[in-house]
Design a protein around this motif. Sequence first.
Motif, PDB file in Angstrom:
ATOM      1  N   ASP A 117       0.677  -1.244   0.078  1.00  0.00           N
ATOM      2  CA  ASP A 117       0.079   0.198   0.026  1.00  0.00           C
ATOM      3  C   ASP A 117       0.876   1.098   0.076  1.00  0.00           C
ATOM      4  O   ASP A 117       1.131   2.144  -0.686  1.00  0.00           O
ATOM      5  CB  ASP A 117      -0.527  -0.452   1.136  1.00  0.00           C
ATOM      6  N   GLN A 121       1.235   3.931  -3.262  1.00  0.00           N
ATOM      7  CA  GLN A 121       1.118   5.589  -2.380  1.00  0.00           C
ATOM      8  C   GLN A 121       2.090   5.901  -3.232  1.00  0.00           C
ATOM      9  O   GLN A 121       1.914   7.465  -3.365  1.00  0.00           O
ATOM     10  CB  GLN A 121       0.506   6.174  -1.668  1.00  0.00           C
ATOM     11  N   ALA A 149     -10.298  -4.783  -0.156  1.00  0.00           N
ATOM     12  CA  ALA A 149     -10.155  -3.164   0.071  1.00  0.00           C
ATOM     13  C   ALA A 149      -7.676  -2.781   0.287  1.00  0.00           C
ATOM     14  O   ALA A 149      -8.766  -1.251  -0.194  1.00  0.00           O
ATOM     15  CB  ALA A 149     -10.278  -3.591   1.669  1.00  0.00           C
ATOM     16  N   MET A 150      -7.877  -3.226   0.102  1.00  0.00           N
ATOM     17  CA  MET A 150      -6.634  -2.952  -0.245  1.00  0.00           C
ATOM     18  C   MET A 150      -6.272  -2.313  -2.255  1.00  0.00           C
ATOM     19  O   MET A 150      -5.597  -1.686  -2.505  1.00  0.00           O
ATOM     20  CB  MET A 150      -5.641  -3.696  -0.418  1.00  0.00           C
ATOM     21  N   LYS A 152      -9.273  -1.492  -4.267  1.00  0.00           N
ATOM     22  CA  LYS A 152      -9.825  -0.865  -3.465  1.00  0.00           C
ATOM     23  C   LYS A 152      -9.009   0.621  -3.407  1.00  0.00           C
ATOM     24  O   LYS A 152      -9.448   2.272  -4.553  1.00  0.00           O
ATOM     25  CB  LYS A 152     -11.166  -0.514  -2.756  1.00  0.00           C
ATOM     26  N   GLU A 153      -8.485   1.374  -2.010  1.00  0.00           N
ATOM     27  CA  GLU A 153      -7.677   1.695  -1.924  1.00  0.00           C
ATOM     28  C   GLU A 153      -6.565   2.326  -2.895  1.00  0.00           C
ATOM     29  O   GLU A 153      -6.269   3.264  -3.288  1.00  0.00           O
ATOM     30  CB  GLU A 153      -7.188   1.332  -0.517  1.00  0.00           C
ATOM     31  N   SER A 154      -6.138   1.445  -3.506  1.00  0.00           N
ATOM     32  CA  SER A 154      -4.506   1.746  -4.098  1.00  0.00           C
ATOM     33  C   SER A 154      -5.359   2.157  -5.091  1.00  0.00           C
ATOM     34  O   SER A 154      -4.823   3.365  -6.119  1.00  0.00           O
ATOM     35  CB  SER A 154      -3.983   0.083  -4.370  1.00  0.00           C
ATOM     36  N   PRO A 156      -9.557   3.167  -6.431  1.00  0.00           N
ATOM     37  CA  PRO A 156     -10.334   3.648  -6.405  1.00  0.00           C
ATOM     38  C   PRO A 156     -11.211   3.107  -7.646  1.00  0.00           C
ATOM     39  O   PRO A 156     -12.348   3.246  -7.812  1.00  0.00           O
ATOM     40  CB  PRO A 156     -10.991   4.183  -5.446  1.00  0.00           C
ATOM     41  N   TYR A 159     -11.246   0.180  -9.383  1.00  0.00           N
ATOM     42  CA  TYR A 159     -11.701  -1.024  -9.036  1.00  0.00           C
ATOM     43  C   TYR A 159     -13.835  -0.528  -8.646  1.00  0.00           C
ATOM     44  O   TYR A 159     -14.531  -0.065  -8.718  1.00  0.00           O
ATOM     45  CB  TYR A 159     -11.855  -0.906  -7.282  1.00  0.00           C
ATOM     46  N   TYR A 173      -9.483  -4.682 -11.671  1.00  0.00           N
ATOM     47  CA  TYR A 173      -8.713  -4.475 -10.707  1.00  0.00           C
ATOM     48  C   TYR A 173      -7.666  -3.629 -11.625  1.00  0.00           C
ATOM     49  O   TYR A 173      -7.734  -4.577 -13.085  1.00  0.00           O
ATOM     50  CB  TYR A 173      -7.964  -4.605  -9.298  1.00  0.00           C
TER      51      TYR A 173
END
Length: 226
Positions: A117, A121, A149-150, A152-154, A156, A159, A173
Amino acid sequence: MKIKLLSSTLLLVMLITACKKETIDIAQLTFNKPLDIDLNGYASRVENQNGHIEISDGGFKTVDKGEKVVKYSFDEKESTNLKFAGAAINPSFGAVITTYNNLLSFATFTVSADQTDSSVQYLKKTFGKPDSVAVNNIVAEALSDKTKAMLKESFPEYYKEYKNDFNSVVVDYPQVTSWVKNDVLYRLTLDPVNNSLNFKLDIITKKAFEDAVIVGYHKNIDNPFK
């Protein structure tokens, strides 16, 4: 006796400190420039390649047109001296750093899964919007809630979770995300596996790509620099 013991201890500490290698952060290296550190004392293996790569009978061969390539491989032990933007390199996969005509031209590595993650970022903050994204999908039940969740966060914006034509829930993804900056390609591959999200990054210069000196990048299909 105590003085001798203290002297021996201090000597041992000094020797350990002197032998300890400086950590190399790949994110801080400048591509298309000569290396400012001698990797011979860090790498597990150093291999010289004279020439570029050409397709031959379903495989490939090296054709020498004066190209000088040096490949530095880092195995499990030696990869502990490498990082990427502070993230540890996954020792199971190690790393490779390559020079072409004495210029830093290629690197490939995987970071530790628990630091995927932060590494994603870092790339997004450093390079901004990707130049290209290849979206893949996977059956949702093959992934843990943590991995979804990872993902989606990476990214979004890429996703998506939905039912396909077979009524199975799948997840879209970004499998391969690429940035091109200053004639250098940064190619991120995300590989979601159950409870983890693997992060693999290839970095290659335009010159090394177009001159076909790196195995795996020698076909020059879909040139990202054009």
